[in-house]
Write an enzyme that holds these catalytic residues in place. Structure first.
Site, PDB file in Angstrom:
ATOM      1  N   LYS A 251       0.839  -1.200   0.000  1.00  0.00           N
ATOM      2  CA  LYS A 251       0.000   0.000   0.000  1.00  0.00           C
ATOM      3  C   LYS A 251       0.877   1.255   0.000  1.00  0.00           C
ATOM      4  CE  LYS A 251      -3.658   0.303   2.846  1.00  0.00           C
ATOM      5  NZ  LYS A 251      -4.966   0.713   2.313  1.00  0.00           N
TER       6      LYS A 251
ATOM      7  N   ARG B 199      -3.319   2.769   8.636  1.00  0.00           N
ATOM      8  CA  ARG B 199      -3.634   1.507   7.952  1.00  0.00           C
ATOM      9  C   ARG B 199      -2.377   0.655   7.795  1.00  0.00           C
ATOM     10  NH1 ARG B 199      -8.515   2.562   4.463  1.00  0.00           N
ATOM     11  NH2 ARG B 199      -8.799   4.810   4.563  1.00  0.00           N
TER      12      ARG B 199
ATOM     13  N   GLY C 246      -8.242  -8.000   4.768  1.00  0.00           N
ATOM     14  CA  GLY C 246      -9.104  -8.284   5.917  1.00  0.00           C
ATOM     15  C   GLY C 246      -8.370  -8.841   7.116  1.00  0.00           C
TER      16      GLY C 246
ATOM     17  N   MET D 155      -5.491  -7.562   8.587  1.00  0.00           N
ATOM     18  CA  MET D 155      -4.729  -6.639   9.406  1.00  0.00           C
ATOM     19  C   MET D 155      -5.625  -5.482   9.832  1.00  0.00           C
ATOM     20  SD  MET D 155      -1.567  -7.923   9.237  1.00  0.00           S
ATOM     21  CE  MET D 155      -0.540  -6.486   9.486  1.00  0.00           C
TER      22      MET D 155
ATOM     23  N   ARG E 203      -3.432  -1.237  -6.473  1.00  0.00           N
ATOM     24  CA  ARG E 203      -2.492  -2.361  -6.541  1.00  0.00           C
ATOM     25  C   ARG E 203      -2.845  -3.162  -7.777  1.00  0.00           C
ATOM     26  NH1 ARG E 203      -5.367  -5.386  -1.454  1.00  0.00           N
ATOM     27  NH2 ARG E 203      -7.335  -5.679  -2.539  1.00  0.00           N
TER      28      ARG E 203
ATOM     29  N   HIS F 207     -15.506  -9.485   2.305  1.00  0.00           N
ATOM     30  CA  HIS F 207     -14.520 -10.415   2.853  1.00  0.00           C
ATOM     31  C   HIS F 207     -14.659 -11.803   2.267  1.00  0.00           C
ATOM     32  CE1 HIS F 207     -13.161 -13.400   5.897  1.00  0.00           C
ATOM     33  NE2 HIS F 207     -12.107 -12.604   5.928  1.00  0.00           N
TER      34      HIS F 207
ATOM     35  N   ARG G  60       6.440 -50.170 -14.177  1.00  0.00           N
ATOM     36  CA  ARG G  60       6.946 -50.530 -12.852  1.00  0.00           C
ATOM     37  C   ARG G  60       6.521 -51.950 -12.511  1.00  0.00           C
ATOM     38  NH1 ARG G  60       5.118 -47.361  -7.523  1.00  0.00           N
ATOM     39  NH2 ARG G  60       3.201 -48.523  -7.880  1.00  0.00           N
TER      40      ARG G  60
ATOM     41  N   GLU H 113      12.965 -44.227  -3.945  1.00  0.00           N
ATOM     42  CA  GLU H 113      11.841 -43.900  -3.063  1.00  0.00           C
ATOM     43  C   GLU H 113      12.125 -44.312  -1.633  1.00  0.00           C
ATOM     44  OE1 GLU H 113       8.356 -46.106  -4.335  1.00  0.00           O
ATOM     45  OE2 GLU H 113       9.586 -47.765  -5.038  1.00  0.00           O
TER      46      GLU H 113
ATOM     47  N   SER I 154      13.856 -42.893 -11.224  1.00  0.00           N
ATOM     48  CA  SER I 154      12.606 -42.139 -11.167  1.00  0.00           C
ATOM     49  C   SER I 154      12.279 -41.953  -9.688  1.00  0.00           C
ATOM     50  CB  SER I 154      11.492 -42.894 -11.881  1.00  0.00           C
ATOM     51  OG  SER I 154      10.305 -42.151 -11.809  1.00  0.00           O
TER      52      SER I 154
ATOM     53  N   THR J  35       8.428 -39.796  -5.060  1.00  0.00           N
ATOM     54  CA  THR J  35       8.477 -38.849  -3.942  1.00  0.00           C
ATOM     55  C   THR J  35       7.365 -39.077  -2.924  1.00  0.00           C
ATOM     56  OG1 THR J  35       7.366 -37.271  -5.386  1.00  0.00           O
ATOM     57  CG2 THR J  35       9.739 -37.037  -5.139  1.00  0.00           C
ATOM     58  N   ASN J  36       6.341 -39.875  -3.263  1.00  0.00           N
ATOM     59  CA  ASN J  36       5.342 -40.179  -2.239  1.00  0.00           C
ATOM     60  C   ASN J  36       5.974 -41.030  -1.141  1.00  0.00           C
ATOM     61  OD1 ASN J  36       3.658 -38.941  -4.040  1.00  0.00           O
ATOM     62  ND2 ASN J  36       2.573 -40.789  -4.653  1.00  0.00           N
ATOM     63  N   ASP J  37       6.529 -42.177  -1.520  1.00  0.00           N
ATOM     64  CA  ASP J  37       7.173 -43.027  -0.521  1.00  0.00           C
ATOM     65  C   ASP J  37       8.388 -42.336   0.082  1.00  0.00           C
ATOM     66  OD1 ASP J  37       5.316 -44.987  -0.902  1.00  0.00           O
ATOM     67  OD2 ASP J  37       6.774 -46.611  -1.018  1.00  0.00           O
TER      68      ASP J  37
ATOM     69  N   CYS K 242       8.120 -39.473 -10.489  1.00  0.00           N
ATOM     70  CA  CYS K 242       6.786 -39.970 -10.804  1.00  0.00           C
ATOM     71  C   CYS K 242       5.869 -39.950  -9.595  1.00  0.00           C
ATOM     72  CB  CYS K 242       6.860 -41.367 -11.424  1.00  0.00           C
ATOM     73  SG  CYS K 242       7.542 -42.601 -10.313  1.00  0.00           S
TER      74      CYS K 242
ATOM     75  N   TYR L  69      12.720 -35.140 -16.616  1.00  0.00           N
ATOM     76  CA  TYR L  69      11.266 -35.064 -16.816  1.00  0.00           C
ATOM     77  C   TYR L  69      10.523 -35.165 -15.504  1.00  0.00           C
ATOM     78  CZ  TYR L  69      11.084 -40.147 -16.148  1.00  0.00           C
ATOM     79  OH  TYR L  69      11.173 -41.402 -15.617  1.00  0.00           O
TER      80      TYR L  69
END
Lengths: 892, 892
Positions: free
Chosen positions: A26, A95, A104, A106, A339, A455, A630, A762, A781, A784-786, A849, A869
């Protein structure tokens, strides 16, 4: 931080929009507009460094207070009026203004500088005693609640009491004398609650108000919002002290909010809301319903035209949609804020593409202005226009999308019901910041009051929730837990409703949905509208810019075909376990119940032709593109009945003397295979090593499928992926077996069958010893989940419900690490593994993956770390393409 | 490796014992003895580099064959005889000799050089046609089985057939003509099995025999042995070609094995076995029973005295127990092999301490010659001498210890039964290398033939298994699966037996056990014998050398007291969950069933005084020493009934119309708390954050216990440990709560209560982000059990039975990573965390409290990586002290 005499207070004349960090959004924009010569009420900004210093030490140092007072004195001199002056008082607003907008969240205090004497001066100078006493009443109320921490309902009670005593309905109907009574009552309330009277000294008011704004940075609701929006907690806010202008001085005054383009649709042309005879806060709070901006043209042509000029000036200067707050005081236009405006996903794409067409920005800049999150939201389905529906009402179309859920009337219920897996729609008369957790939990929000800048509307757009607001035909009876329409329709808590955020329509019951136009286009349909055209332009541009390839996680020919239509350049993860579900489940039962040796071999022989046919299907759809298959990953008992259910069935049958022989055999097998922690059990490569012939059968099926395709003129490209490897010895063993199978099938078919063999990374140990593993791997590969589950030591299924909300609330993490990659922990393993793997095997091909492959922020990390990839579910492919392109914009 | 003309063949005169890597153990020691001037038959060694080259390329290069032939020619020249010479033939032995001894694992071929012509020359030169034909028969049999791969049973069948035709029982009763017949039969067998006749060309015999020895490095049984003994797989073996001497040339000839001290007890004085008129192989195979070495004094005084002189010379030279193989040929002593002898744990301590007393070695060297594994084995219990027992027989006390188990008659059954958790004792007439897996699986082994140098005895001592051998009163009927004694007692497969490896006694049934003398001494008892005295000396010396402190994992006052007696300098892990078991289990039920808020608080209030009393007890026992208390770690449902059992109970009660209200409430709670993967669920610090007051109650109890002790003049030292931390935010939150509790208790009690707060590092992410966590931690304690599970992605409970034996068999790992720390994977995380943690917080105190803290090899790693202490179960404390001392010997 050094608490010495650095400059921390800056007049608007001295700043600019390049000082966002120091002055906040602001403040920087007020300074920018001041320098552009726009009609901005003068003032100054106390900067974010002062805030951080205050938050660290808990007090405002005397040097800072002196600096503030010097700037105030200059402002008084320039305006020829004084704060608290009994003859001609100056009033200022105080302000917040942080680096990133937190609408909303602050605090704001208006009319600072009034006291028992100055109110009389203001009455004389303004010629309106009513206006002066109303302003004083507002100050007491706002200051009492915000600065002194008094429950705002206490003030509302007093107001209601006076109105009821006087027999009036609207605030505007209160007379000057009524307001004087109210000021007296408010003053007493303050003294009673705080043990001291309302501070009459105007400089004390100002200092306390600044402090209160700084304090509001640390409230729980602000923290929750920042976590949701990924705003760092240590930025602090600036405070803007600005000369008050008044939109509530009669019919030639008013306040409004406007946009230089339609922030909902992206359509060109100004739009906005205007509220005559009101302060800006009244517009935002949605206390009275606004009129469209165009009505201002009739009410006050000159001001309207001045505003249009300001809008054109600002959009040209910012080269983007601007969102402007303004006040007209006695026919004179003042700009209070601007803004770069928030916008819906539709509008984001539309505006970015339009600005390119208009020659204002280039395609790179346009691409930087849209996000994968926005594209993802454009791919949500909407209501089927041809479905039967019962219209309840039409409100303001405040945040697009389609939401179906059960009605709830408060934030707590929304959280509870959503926590147990229900879709909910939160309905409120109007929302306030305390409703934030409910807004986050709900699919959509419906209010009976407030416009598109209320809001509820602003927050819902920020969160990507559907919102219909200002549906003033509805009576929201939260106490009775019901919603009534004028036509006598009643909806109770728990009833299903459907909200259309694009049209503002509210329907009873669950309306069926249809695909988005973007999805229809991706599926090969027409470019149905300007938004789809904009998406197409920017997605194509992203494709020309990106370095990362995008593959799909697809287990069936139809998934593979869709992925290809959506732009995937291969299948990065084809899970073979999905081929053992449904009616084929009994094959795994056979495998498990068979004796080791001949029995198991027979079961595997039955699987072989089925798998081969599965693979032919996928290879046909992905002809010419790589398909990474897999090998079987889950523990075998996942294909068998649940231990507890089966135990109960067998026990009950026994009691009833109706034992079932098959169930008994099955129970013995289920017990034998039962694992305390199946995720940490006999699965993945372990299964391949322990169950002879399992992986070989799968590999044989794939290689024969490849040969089948080659013989019919196809161009199959395969890769074999070994799951859950923790040590190079596992991969070495399995690789030797798979290569032997390849040699056998090559000999049998008389064909060369190229088949790179790689591994999922993994398990943390695989990442830690990636150099050794890379010696036997053609590719990695990242699963990333496990990898996330093991690196953190929690399983997604077990913990998300149990404690993630506590953890998010208490700031243990900002995002679920299952949604956005934990760069610090899991990311460190990914980086280590990529580097060590490539050092040993420079031709190592590396991808991801896990579900993170389609997460916008994670895609940037994967690009930075040098993956080849990402692979994600078909519906995330366009998102990943767009983000991979955006990520490339930052690369040298 | 370069296959160029490097020297790979070395005459014995040219080597020495410093060339173990190149020449192997046997070759280096033959060279050493040759240089000492001892009577060693001349020969040469083909080195390990040649073996590695052969294993890599699969053939012996012409350069190497030429080099071998050159050395052979020199040997022929020196001896004045020629290989295959029809007049005066030279015979050579071809024996393996790896860097580390692998008794019975590798191949040997004797009498190489004989053929149809040379046998006649040998007959003439030796004056014994019978000896010559018997030697040729042996060559055919050994070469046929070892080099040509013919099933050895086929030769045994032929031998049996000739004996039965001739009506004789012993090999020695066969005449020269019988042996000629047998040579004819063997030759036919070879031709029939191999499709070509036995190679008459002596150099071809030699080349093939060398190749066969190299090949034997790669057999499965050799691999299994190396894994068990932690010998690297890539060393290869050397081959020793040596002039044959003959112990089977009549009554003034013979072969034996001797030791310079008693390898079983460590007693001073020579001992050994001698077999007149026999080759060395006959002694080792235990085919006939040997006589004690001292009998040689009567049989051949001169040779006996020459041998005593050799033994004294060798022990003096090697400064340690030597194990010597010798042959007497026609009254002339030849030394065929020596090495530092294997010994029992008792003997290891006894000999090391005696050599110090004798001034031969110093205490550091003595400490380097004993191991924690050996000490651990000395702490095993033995049979209660006062218990009732039924003696079956007494055999040779070949490997000490006490074993109780069920009788099994073959290796497969031993593995199967042990795999399902049974203790087994393997009984065989005699063992051969194929029995190795059974020996590993069994608690003990019993044979009816063979002495203390037989295969069974040697391997059992190496493995730390109890062994009684040569129990020749027993008839082992493996086909009938029974064991018979001369007195008519029959024991069947599955019957319980007890073996005392120290006395050689075999008992029927399970004999109760008593503590070892070492444990009785550690518990404060007397120094009962020389072994205990030796242990005491070396343990004290280890304590003066070690840098690592040793703490105990102890949850009860009695465990803590024992740990202190065993030398612990604190409790490194006091698990508080053990305080919720037994009759207190219902308290957790109350906590779980209570409503959130007041109900939970009431349940915690009940726990408080109990915990406080627990802590007072432990702090009393450990007065003056630190006690690290771990806050509650396991998921709450661990304290509740099992879901499946309870579901069955409730379902059956329902069917029978006898529902139980408590069970129903409990089932609802168990279902609510049920987790798919409890190890990855709501536990540890997560529980502390989600269940308000839980950790605070535990901390309050500990701090009050500390205050109680202080007020009664005690010296309590406490540390609070937070489990399962994955991110610094968790520790920061919990630390703030715990410090608040400390301030409250300090205020309440008017005492200062020092309480360092630290964390377990047991989640990979904690190790990866240790720098940030260290900012809120006074100490780290590596929980290597969980860290191993998460780094590898498997849970110990689920996988050990399911696939660890497969993994060990297939060489995926050499040790279970739960027993010995996986230095490459888990160790990398430990090292990273120590370094990053100390960088941020240089005063960070770091230890380990997983089971690896008491594992000998892991202790060395923890010392190297710079931990301050290891913490282990009380019984492992002496082991850890010893190994920490030994580790310090290698430090600069």
């Amino acid at each position: 931080m050094e608490r010495a005499g650095a400059v921390h207070v800056h007049d608007f004349e001295d700043g600019g929009r390049d000082q966002l960090d120091l002055l906040g959004g602001k403040g920087a924009n007020l300074a920018e507009m001041t320098r552009l010569g726009l009609p901005v009420p003068p003032g100054f900004t106390v900067d974010t460094e002062a805030c951080r210093d205050y938050l660290a030490h808990g007090d405002l140092p005397p040097e800072l207070l002196a600096e503030i007072d010097r700037h105030l004195a200059r402002l008084e001199q320039r305006m020829g009026r004084g704060l608290g002056d009994p003859v001609d008082p100056l009033l200022v607003s105080v302000r917040s203004g942080a680096r990133f907008s937190m609408p909303g969240m602050m605090e704001t205090v208006l009319d600072v500088g009034l006291n028992d004497h100055a109110v009389l001066g203001l009455a004389r100078q303004s010629g309106s005693a009513r206006f002066a006493w109303d302003s004083y009443r507002r100050l007491l109320q706002m200051f009492g609640a915000t600065v002194l921490g008094i429950d705002p309902h206490r003030f509302a009670e007093q107001l209601r009491e006076v109105k009821s005593t006087r027999g009036v309905a609207q605030d505007l109907d209160l007379t000057t004398d009524d307001l004087k009574v109210l000021v007296g009552a408010y003053s007493e309330l303050v003294e009673k609650e705080c043990g001291r009277p309302f501070p009459q000294e105007p400089r004390e008011q100002l200092h306390l108000a600044i402090r209160a704004v700084f304090d509001s940075w640390g409230t729980d609701r602000a923290r929750v919002y920042r976590r949701q929006e990924h705003i760092p907690d240590d930025l602090g806010t600036a405070v803007n002290v600005q000369v008050m202008v008044f939109g509530n001085r009669g019919s030639s005054s008013g306040s409004g909010v406007c946009f230089t383009r339609d922030a909902a649709t992206g359509d060109p042309g100004v739009y906005g809301d205007y509220l005559p005879n009101a302060q800006g806060e009244d517009v935002v709070a949605g206390i009275r319903n606004t009129v469209p901006l165009t009505d201002l043209g009739q009410l006050d042509r000159a001001s309207y035209e001045a505003l249009l000029e300001v809008m054109a000036r600002l959009e040209g200067h910012y080269r983007d949609l601007c969102d402007i707050e303004f006040t007209i005081e006695d026919g004179r236009l003042w700009v209070l804020q601007t803004r770069v405006g928030k916008r819906t996903p539709q509008a984001a794409f539309r505006i970015a593409a339009d600005l390119v067409d208009e020659g204002v920005i280039d395609l790179d800049e346009a691409l930087s202005r849209v996000t994968g999150d926005q594209l993802g939201r454009l791919m949500f389905p909407s209501f089927d226009p041809f479905a039967q529906r019962e219209l309840v009402t039409v409100g303001v179309n405040a945040s697009p999308g389609a939401a179906v859920g059960r009605l709830v009337f408060d934030s707590e219920t929304a959280q509870d019901w959503a926590g147990r897996g229900e879709d909910v729609v939160l309905v409120r008369e109007e929302t306030d910041p305390d409703d934030l957790p409910g807004l986050i939990a709900a699919r959509g929000v419906l209010t009976s009051r407030g416009g598109r800048t209320s809001h509820a509307a602003v927050v819902a757009r920020g969160l990507g929730r559907t919102c219909v607001c200002g549906a003033d035909e509805l009576e929201v009876d939260a106490a009775a837990r019901e919603l009534r329409t004028r036509h006598g329709l009643r909806l109770l808590e728990g009833d299903l409703v459907s909200l259309d955020g694009s049209s503002g329509e509210v329907f009873a019951g669950a309306v069926p949905m249809v695909d988005s136009p973007v999805v229809r286009w991706l599926e090969g349909g027409p470019v149905a509208d300007d938004v789809v055209a904009a998406v197409a332009t920017l997605l194509r541009h992203a494709d020309t810019r990106r370095r990362l390839a995008v593959r799909a996680n697809a287990d069936t020919p139809s998934d593979a075909a869709r992925a290809r239509r959506f732009g995937a350049c291969g299948v990065g993860l084809c899970r073979t376990e999905h081929m053992f579900l449904g009616e084929r489940r009994h094959l795994v039962e056979d495998l498990v119940l068979a004796e080791e040796g001949a029995g198991q071999r027979a079961a595997l022989d039955t699987l072989f032709p089925l798998q081969r046919a599965d693979f032919v299907g996928i290879l046909t759809e992905m002809d010419g593109l790589p398909v990474t298959v897999r090998l079987l990953d889950p523990p075998l008992h996942e294909f068998l009945p649940d231990l507890t259910e089966l135990s109960v069935r067998v026990a009950v049958a026994e009691v009833q003397s109706t034992p079932d022989a098959h169930d008994l055999r099955l129970l013995a097998a289920v017990r034998r295979l039962h694992e305390q922690n199946p995720m940490l059990g006999l699965r993945g490569v372990r299964l391949g090593i322990v169950v002879p012939g399992l992986f070989a059968t799968q590999a044989r099926a794939l290689l024969h499928a490849m040969a089948d395709r080659l013989e019919t003129g196809g161009d199959p490209v395969i890769e074999l992926m070994v799951p859950l490897v923790a040590t190079h010895e596992e991969l070495r063993l399995v690789r030797a077996e798979l290569e032997q199978v390849r040699e056998e099938v090559e000999a049998e078919r008389g064909l060369e069958l190229a088949c790179p063999i790689g591994t999922m990374v993994e398990v943390p140990r695989a990442a830690l010893t990636a150099g050794r593993i890379a010696a036997s791997a053609d590719f990695f590969s990242f699963g990333t989940n496990d990898l996330t589950q093991l690196t953190w030591g929690f399983s997604r299924d077990d913990v998300e419900a149990a404690f993630f909300s506590d953890y998010l609330d208490q700031g243990v993490f900002a995002d679920s690490p299952f949604e956005t990659l934990d760069v610090e922990g899991v990311g460190a393993l990914v980086r280590t593994a990529v580097e060590a793997g490539r050092l040993v095997n420079p031709r190592l091909h590396v991808g991801v993956c896990g579900e993170h492959g389609g997460d916008p922020r994670s895609v940037h990390f994967f690009d930075d770390v040098g993956l080849d990839y990402v692979s994600c579910s078909p519906f995330r492919i366009p998102v990943a393409r767009l983000e991979a392109g955006r990520s490339a914009l930052h690369r040298p």
